[in-house]
Write an enzyme that holds these catalytic residues in place. Sequence first.
Site, PDB file in Angstrom:
ATOM      1  N   ARG A   1       0.844  -1.213   0.000  1.00  0.00           N
ATOM      2  CA  ARG A   1       0.000   0.000   0.000  1.00  0.00           C
ATOM      3  C   ARG A   1       0.875   1.259   0.000  1.00  0.00           C
ATOM      4  O   ARG A   1       0.554   2.243  -0.668  1.00  0.00           O
ATOM      5  CB  ARG A   1      -0.952  -0.022   1.199  1.00  0.00           C
ATOM      6  CG  ARG A   1      -2.003   1.066   1.131  1.00  0.00           C
ATOM      7  CD  ARG A   1      -3.124   0.857   2.130  1.00  0.00           C
ATOM      8  NE  ARG A   1      -2.664   0.949   3.503  1.00  0.00           N
ATOM      9  CZ  ARG A   1      -3.406   0.652   4.572  1.00  0.00           C
ATOM     10  NH1 ARG A   1      -4.665   0.239   4.411  1.00  0.00           N
ATOM     11  NH2 ARG A   1      -2.914   0.755   5.786  1.00  0.00           N
TER      12      ARG A   1
ATOM     13  N   LYS B   1      -2.516   6.700   1.396  1.00  0.00           N
ATOM     14  CA  LYS B   1      -2.452   7.070   2.814  1.00  0.00           C
ATOM     15  C   LYS B   1      -1.539   8.281   2.980  1.00  0.00           C
ATOM     16  O   LYS B   1      -0.428   8.191   3.503  1.00  0.00           O
ATOM     17  CB  LYS B   1      -1.968   5.874   3.653  1.00  0.00           C
ATOM     18  CG  LYS B   1      -2.443   5.928   5.094  1.00  0.00           C
ATOM     19  CD  LYS B   1      -2.367   4.585   5.754  1.00  0.00           C
ATOM     20  CE  LYS B   1      -2.529   4.654   7.255  1.00  0.00           C
ATOM     21  NZ  LYS B   1      -3.835   5.123   7.712  1.00  0.00           N
TER      22      LYS B   1
ATOM     23  N   GLU C   1     -16.577   5.967   3.657  1.00  0.00           N
ATOM     24  CA  GLU C   1     -15.822   5.411   4.798  1.00  0.00           C
ATOM     25  C   GLU C   1     -16.356   5.939   6.118  1.00  0.00           C
ATOM     26  O   GLU C   1     -17.065   6.945   6.170  1.00  0.00           O
ATOM     27  CB  GLU C   1     -14.358   5.844   4.726  1.00  0.00           C
ATOM     28  CG  GLU C   1     -13.587   5.199   3.635  1.00  0.00           C
ATOM     29  CD  GLU C   1     -12.091   5.277   3.867  1.00  0.00           C
ATOM     30  OE1 GLU C   1     -11.562   4.462   4.628  1.00  0.00           O
ATOM     31  OE2 GLU C   1     -11.453   6.152   3.258  1.00  0.00           O
TER      32      GLU C   1
HETATM   33  C1  PLP Z   1      -8.969   6.377   5.957  1.00  0.00           C
HETATM   34  C2  PLP Z   1      -8.746   4.992   6.445  1.00  0.00           C
HETATM   35  N1  PLP Z   1      -9.568   4.016   6.016  1.00  0.00           N
HETATM   36  C3  PLP Z   1      -9.411   2.726   6.415  1.00  0.00           C
HETATM   37  C4  PLP Z   1      -8.409   2.375   7.294  1.00  0.00           C
HETATM   38  C5  PLP Z   1      -8.249   0.948   7.714  1.00  0.00           C
HETATM   39  O1  PLP Z   1      -7.157   0.372   7.061  1.00  0.00           O
HETATM   40  P1  PLP Z   1      -6.359  -0.841   7.707  1.00  0.00           P
HETATM   41  O2  PLP Z   1      -7.338  -1.951   7.871  1.00  0.00           O
HETATM   42  O3  PLP Z   1      -5.311  -1.182   6.714  1.00  0.00           O
HETATM   43  O4  PLP Z   1      -5.837  -0.358   9.004  1.00  0.00           O
HETATM   44  C6  PLP Z   1      -7.537   3.354   7.789  1.00  0.00           C
HETATM   45  C7  PLP Z   1      -6.454   3.005   8.713  1.00  0.00           C
HETATM   46  O5  PLP Z   1      -5.346   2.784   8.298  1.00  0.00           O
HETATM   47  C8  PLP Z   1      -7.700   4.692   7.353  1.00  0.00           C
HETATM   48  O6  PLP Z   1      -6.892   5.658   7.797  1.00  0.00           O
END
Ligand code: PLP
Length: 339
Positions: free
Chosen positions: A80, A183, A219
């Site tokens: 990622r 991210k 989200e």
């Molecule tokens: C905006 C956002 N969505 C979803 C997630 C969940 O992702 P993950 O399951 O990889 O932690 C996160 C956390 O990292 C996030 O910051």
Amino acid sequence: MDSFDWGNLPFGYIKTNYNVRCYWRNGEWGEIEVSSSEIINIHMAATCLHYGQEAFEGQKAFRCPDGKIRIFRIEENAARLQSTSRGILMPEVPTELFVEMTKKVIKLNEEFIPPYESGASLYIRPLLLGTGEQVGVHPADEYLFLIFVTPVGPYFKGGFATNDYAIVRNFDRAAPLGTGIYKVGGNYAASLLANKLAHDAGYASEFYLDAKEKKYIDECGAANFFGIKNNTYVTPESTSILPSITNMSMQQLAIDLGMKVERRQIPEDELETFEEAGAVGTAAVISPIGKIVDLQSGKEYVISKDGKPGPISEKLYNKFRNIQYGIEPDIHGWNTVID
Ligand SMILES: Cc1ncc(COP(=O)(O)O)c(C=O)c1O
């Protein structure tokens, strides 16, 4: 670390002994450096400071009942970050370097990994910064990749429980063709105000609809959404949400439990048809949703009639945690064990 009350750690920063760093200069990654300083020294015209050319990741290491340390799907976090790097023109950190640095920083700070019984864990924060100077809007020619760790408390202190969420129609976190799938810090800056308003109004987090039509679910703050109905795990397909590694894994576990999985647009109105729903992410694994309130229209979607988590969410949660802790067989090969 006997001085810690492991059971009452917050989700916050606690100083540990070391962090690890690696610089990208002249087109290549250098040697891994170990630092005991919490400070980074960068140019005042660094692109990360002006043009948001930076990205991060987040994962956890666990002390397991068998005494081993496990990290979950670390190669996916590396992948990622590589995707994010392609999105904002940064050099990709190779998976081998990412994994080696993660193992190293965990080993160096082993005394900060909370004991299994505490429910706490060691949070791992990889950070990639454009450190080279630019005054025009261009990518940097130097980068710093750094990983620090900090012990964090369990998300559910009083046991697995539901939370309520607030739909914020008057805010967007990310544009449909913007950086929502990466991210990068800018997405989080864009969420701070909506998050504060949702918290101040008594909700666990803000809940975003798609930015273009304000019709479909995107989200739940810093977590993905899923709903359960008719033995099916339903989760949004969207160009502006972060591909959650927890969500990706839950979809596999749902299939393993004999459920169907649908990845598609979910209209807001469909919320009232779900038997269960949750927010999924590294922080809580699953945060079951009690109700979702549309702050502008006043409409309420009550998901949990008795205020308790649903049985499928609980089953998925327990299965996931048991795999992370090495209690159940890791049939998909998700864990990296650090002896
Ligand atoms: C905006 C956002 N969505 C979803 C997630 C969940 O992702 P993950 O399951 O990889 O932690 C996160 C956390 O990292 C996030 O910051």
